[in-house]
Design a protein around this motif. Structure first.
Motif, mmCIF file in Angstrom:
data_model
loop_
_atom_site.group_PDB
_atom_site.id
_atom_site.type_symbol
_atom_site.label_atom_id
_atom_site.label_comp_id
_atom_site.label_asym_id
_atom_site.label_seq_id
_atom_site.Cartn_x
_atom_site.Cartn_y
_atom_site.Cartn_z
ATOM 1 N N ILE A 13 6.953 -11.296 -4.452
ATOM 2 C CA ILE A 13 5.779 -11.331 -3.557
ATOM 3 C C ILE A 13 5.978 -10.335 -2.408
ATOM 4 O O ILE A 13 5.063 -9.590 -2.041
ATOM 5 C CB ILE A 13 5.571 -12.760 -3.004
ATOM 6 C CG1 ILE A 13 5.123 -13.699 -4.129
ATOM 7 C CG2 ILE A 13 4.543 -12.779 -1.871
ATOM 8 C CD1 ILE A 13 5.148 -15.185 -3.781
ATOM 9 N N ASP A 14 7.198 -10.307 -1.870
ATOM 10 C CA ASP A 14 7.522 -9.427 -0.743
ATOM 11 C C ASP A 14 7.389 -7.948 -1.142
ATOM 12 O O ASP A 14 6.837 -7.138 -0.390
ATOM 13 C CB ASP A 14 8.951 -9.739 -0.268
ATOM 14 C CG ASP A 14 9.337 -8.944 0.972
ATOM 15 O OD1 ASP A 14 8.504 -8.850 1.896
ATOM 16 O OD2 ASP A 14 10.463 -8.422 1.013
ATOM 17 N N ASN A 15 7.884 -7.601 -2.346
ATOM 18 C CA ASN A 15 7.778 -6.203 -2.822
ATOM 19 C C ASN A 15 6.327 -5.760 -2.906
ATOM 20 O O ASN A 15 5.965 -4.659 -2.480
ATOM 21 C CB ASN A 15 8.412 -6.054 -4.220
ATOM 22 C CG ASN A 15 9.922 -6.027 -4.130
ATOM 23 O OD1 ASN A 15 10.466 -5.722 -3.077
ATOM 24 N ND2 ASN A 15 10.597 -6.378 -5.211
ATOM 25 N N ILE A 16 5.498 -6.616 -3.498
ATOM 26 C CA ILE A 16 4.076 -6.254 -3.647
ATOM 27 C C ILE A 16 3.433 -6.136 -2.261
ATOM 28 O O ILE A 16 2.698 -5.188 -1.988
ATOM 29 C CB ILE A 16 3.310 -7.303 -4.488
ATOM 30 C CG1 ILE A 16 3.962 -7.488 -5.857
ATOM 31 C CG2 ILE A 16 1.857 -6.890 -4.667
ATOM 32 C CD1 ILE A 16 3.380 -8.592 -6.709
ATOM 33 N N THR A 17 3.752 -7.089 -1.376
ATOM 34 C CA THR A 17 3.136 -7.093 -0.037
ATOM 35 C C THR A 17 3.513 -5.830 0.730
ATOM 36 O O THR A 17 2.671 -5.207 1.387
ATOM 37 C CB THR A 17 3.566 -8.356 0.751
ATOM 38 O OG1 THR A 17 3.213 -9.504 -0.026
ATOM 39 C CG2 THR A 17 2.875 -8.437 2.091
ATOM 40 N N GLU A 18 4.775 -5.431 0.631
ATOM 41 C CA GLU A 18 5.196 -4.206 1.341
ATOM 42 C C GLU A 18 4.513 -2.974 0.769
ATOM 43 O O GLU A 18 4.185 -2.044 1.494
ATOM 44 C CB GLU A 18 6.719 -4.082 1.288
ATOM 45 C CG GLU A 18 7.382 -5.173 2.150
ATOM 46 C CD GLU A 18 8.821 -4.877 2.524
ATOM 47 O OE1 GLU A 18 9.492 -4.145 1.770
ATOM 48 O OE2 GLU A 18 9.266 -5.389 3.564
ATOM 49 N N THR A 19 4.292 -2.985 -0.553
ATOM 50 C CA THR A 19 3.574 -1.869 -1.185
ATOM 51 C C THR A 19 2.136 -1.808 -0.664
ATOM 52 O O THR A 19 1.641 -0.741 -0.299
ATOM 53 C CB THR A 19 3.571 -2.043 -2.727
ATOM 54 O OG1 THR A 19 4.920 -2.172 -3.170
ATOM 55 C CG2 THR A 19 2.917 -0.863 -3.414
ATOM 56 N N VAL A 20 1.484 -2.970 -0.621
ATOM 57 C CA VAL A 20 0.100 -3.028 -0.105
ATOM 58 C C VAL A 20 0.074 -2.541 1.341
ATOM 59 O O VAL A 20 -0.791 -1.756 1.735
ATOM 60 C CB VAL A 20 -0.464 -4.476 -0.200
ATOM 61 C CG1 VAL A 20 -1.818 -4.576 0.524
ATOM 62 C CG2 VAL A 20 -0.604 -4.920 -1.647
ATOM 63 N N GLN A 21 1.066 -2.974 2.104
ATOM 64 C CA GLN A 21 1.118 -2.630 3.532
ATOM 65 C C GLN A 21 1.253 -1.116 3.746
ATOM 66 O O GLN A 21 0.621 -0.543 4.633
ATOM 67 C CB GLN A 21 2.291 -3.373 4.185
ATOM 68 C CG GLN A 21 2.116 -3.545 5.673
ATOM 69 C CD GLN A 21 3.259 -4.321 6.317
ATOM 70 O OE1 GLN A 21 4.230 -4.684 5.667
ATOM 71 N NE2 GLN A 21 3.133 -4.570 7.607
ATOM 72 N N GLN A 22 2.049 -0.475 2.895
ATOM 73 C CA GLN A 22 2.248 0.983 3.015
ATOM 74 C C GLN A 22 0.919 1.733 2.865
ATOM 75 O O GLN A 22 0.657 2.703 3.537
ATOM 76 C CB GLN A 22 3.200 1.478 1.923
ATOM 77 C CG GLN A 22 4.660 1.259 2.262
ATOM 78 C CD GLN A 22 5.552 1.457 1.037
ATOM 79 O OE1 GLN A 22 5.103 1.967 0.017
ATOM 80 N NE2 GLN A 22 6.801 1.042 1.139
ATOM 81 N N TYR A 23 0.088 1.260 1.934
ATOM 82 C CA TYR A 23 -1.164 1.960 1.653
ATOM 83 C C TYR A 23 -2.301 1.553 2.585
ATOM 84 O O TYR A 23 -3.193 2.339 2.860
ATOM 85 C CB TYR A 23 -1.616 1.678 0.205
ATOM 86 C CG TYR A 23 -0.859 2.492 -0.814
ATOM 87 C CD1 TYR A 23 -1.316 3.738 -1.225
ATOM 88 C CD2 TYR A 23 0.325 2.008 -1.362
ATOM 89 C CE1 TYR A 23 -0.612 4.487 -2.168
ATOM 90 C CE2 TYR A 23 1.041 2.738 -2.300
ATOM 91 C CZ TYR A 23 0.561 3.980 -2.700
ATOM 92 O OH TYR A 23 1.257 4.711 -3.631
ATOM 93 N N SER A 24 -2.275 0.307 3.043
ATOM 94 C CA SER A 24 -3.464 -0.212 3.737
ATOM 95 C C SER A 24 -3.370 -0.145 5.255
ATOM 96 O O SER A 24 -4.363 -0.278 5.951
ATOM 97 C CB SER A 24 -3.699 -1.666 3.339
ATOM 98 O OG SER A 24 -2.630 -2.467 3.811
ATOM 99 N N ASN A 25 -2.147 0.007 5.777
ATOM 100 C CA ASN A 25 -1.967 0.035 7.229
ATOM 101 C C ASN A 25 -2.428 -1.258 7.893
ATOM 102 O O ASN A 25 -2.903 -1.255 9.012
ATOM 103 C CB ASN A 25 -2.724 1.246 7.811
ATOM 104 C CG ASN A 25 -2.039 1.742 9.071
ATOM 105 O OD1 ASN A 25 -0.921 1.325 9.374
ATOM 106 N ND2 ASN A 25 -2.708 2.603 9.815
ATOM 107 N N GLU A 26 -2.326 -2.367 7.169
ATOM 108 C CA GLU A 26 -2.685 -3.693 7.702
ATOM 109 C C GLU A 26 -1.407 -4.418 8.122
ATOM 110 O O GLU A 26 -0.299 -3.971 7.827
ATOM 111 C CB GLU A 26 -3.384 -4.528 6.610
ATOM 112 C CG GLU A 26 -4.714 -3.995 6.153
ATOM 113 C CD GLU A 26 -5.861 -4.328 7.104
ATOM 114 O OE1 GLU A 26 -5.620 -5.042 8.092
ATOM 115 O OE2 GLU A 26 -6.974 -3.850 6.863
#
Length: 328
Positions: A13-26
């Protein structure tokens, strides 16, 4: 050392969340909400960055939550949410510690023993961790309701419930405004502590301040009582100073008139980050035509949760108290 299933799931879950965070700036918590949607629906949301969509498509086949137990899913999500809250400064972005949530669940089971189709409500549910930890321990829950004003937290709570296959009806509103809700048998809540900014709304409460802002934790107690059936129970995680503050005389008088105090449990300091965050658990019964005061309320100083022997002794004493006093 081999990783537990909770750790494995959290890392995914953490890996996916960090990936999303890199792209979304959220923020991490908002990115976590996207992650949970992807896991639940098994495809990325429409309209997101194409590169991110590709990345998420690669993650999906590796992540099958159906092979995990509900408690493992809850604990892995809890770790992810705690990580997201580490940088959060807002008090409401703090989660009820797991040990405390389990303790509330134990007490909820004791006060509702034998009750069929139980109706339960958490008026300040945050990410839903407390209500779901209690649900894990209650066999008789029928309808479960929860409310949260913060859009990020309620979004996480709903996704959290979906992934754990728990049926909870959520209200997205200021919990000190009226609800379209029939009274419930049990209220549980980790009370939000602080001042309530809406003085006009606070005016409708008996526990409003005589001058200045009212305490939201006082108003939450009164609001919870309003939505509890006569004879129903309320279990609150309260700040240690609840009965020593400048407005506590009013609170004492209100409780004396409307409720029976079932018990107060002082939680160990080790369960909280610091002395000033220390909490207790307050158990109330709303007065009704067939209720009577308890001869001797349950007063407990809970030892550190790590002290197994002391903990066993306390639980034995508490079980004996409930057996003697809750047979009505």
């Amino acid at each position: 050392m081999e990783k537990t299933d909770v750790e494995i799931l959290f890392e995914q879950i953490d890996n996916i969340t960090e990936t999303v965070q890199q792209y979304s700036n959220e923020t991490y918590l908002d990115s976590l909400a996207v992650t949970l949607e992807v896991i639940f629906y098994q495809h990325p949301p429409e309209g997101m960055d194409e590169k991110l969509q590709e990345q998420l498509q690669n993650f999906i086949p590796q992540l099958d939550v159906s092979k995990y137990k509900t408690t493992e899913i809850r604990k892995a999500l809890q770790l992810a949410m705690l990580k997201g809250m580490k940088g959060a400064t807002q008090q409401q972005h703090l989660m009820t510690p797991e040990t405390v949530a389990l303790f509330v669940g134990y007490l909820a089971g004791k006060v509702t023993a034998g009750k069929k189709n139980l109706r339960m409500f958490d008026p300040a549910s945050g990410t839903g961790n407390l209500v779901m930890a209690v649900l894990d321990q209650l066999e008789t829950a029928g309808s479960v309701f929860a409310s949260e004003v913060d859009p990020t937290l309620i979004n996480l709570a709903v996704l959290n419930a979906n992934l754990q296959k728990k049926e909870i009806e959520y209200f997205h509103q200021d919990s000190l405004r009226p609800f379209l809700l029939d009274p419930v048998d049990l209220v549980i809540s980790d009370l939000p502590v602080g001042y309530y900014p809406d003085d006009i709304r606070a005016n409708d409460f008996e526990l409003k301040a005589d001058e200045g802002h009212s305490y939201s934790h006082h108003l939450f107690i009164e609001q919870s009582m309003k939505y509890t059936t006569p004879g129903g129970y309320l279990i609150f995680v309260i700040p240690e100073f609840l009965f020593d503050s400048d407005q506590s005389d009013k609170l004492h008088a209100y409780l004396q008139e409307n409720a029976h105090i079932v018990g107060v449990l002082q939680l160990p300091e080790t369960a909280f980050k610091s002395e000033k965050n220390r909490k207790s658990i307050l158990i109330l019964q709303k007065k009704g035509p067939n209720t009577t005061a308890f001869n001797q309320p349950l007063l407990v100083q809970v030892p550190s949760f790590k002290e197994t022997k002391a903990m066993d002794d306390i639980l034995a004493q508490m079980n004996a108290w409930f057996a003697e006093n809750m047979n009505s």
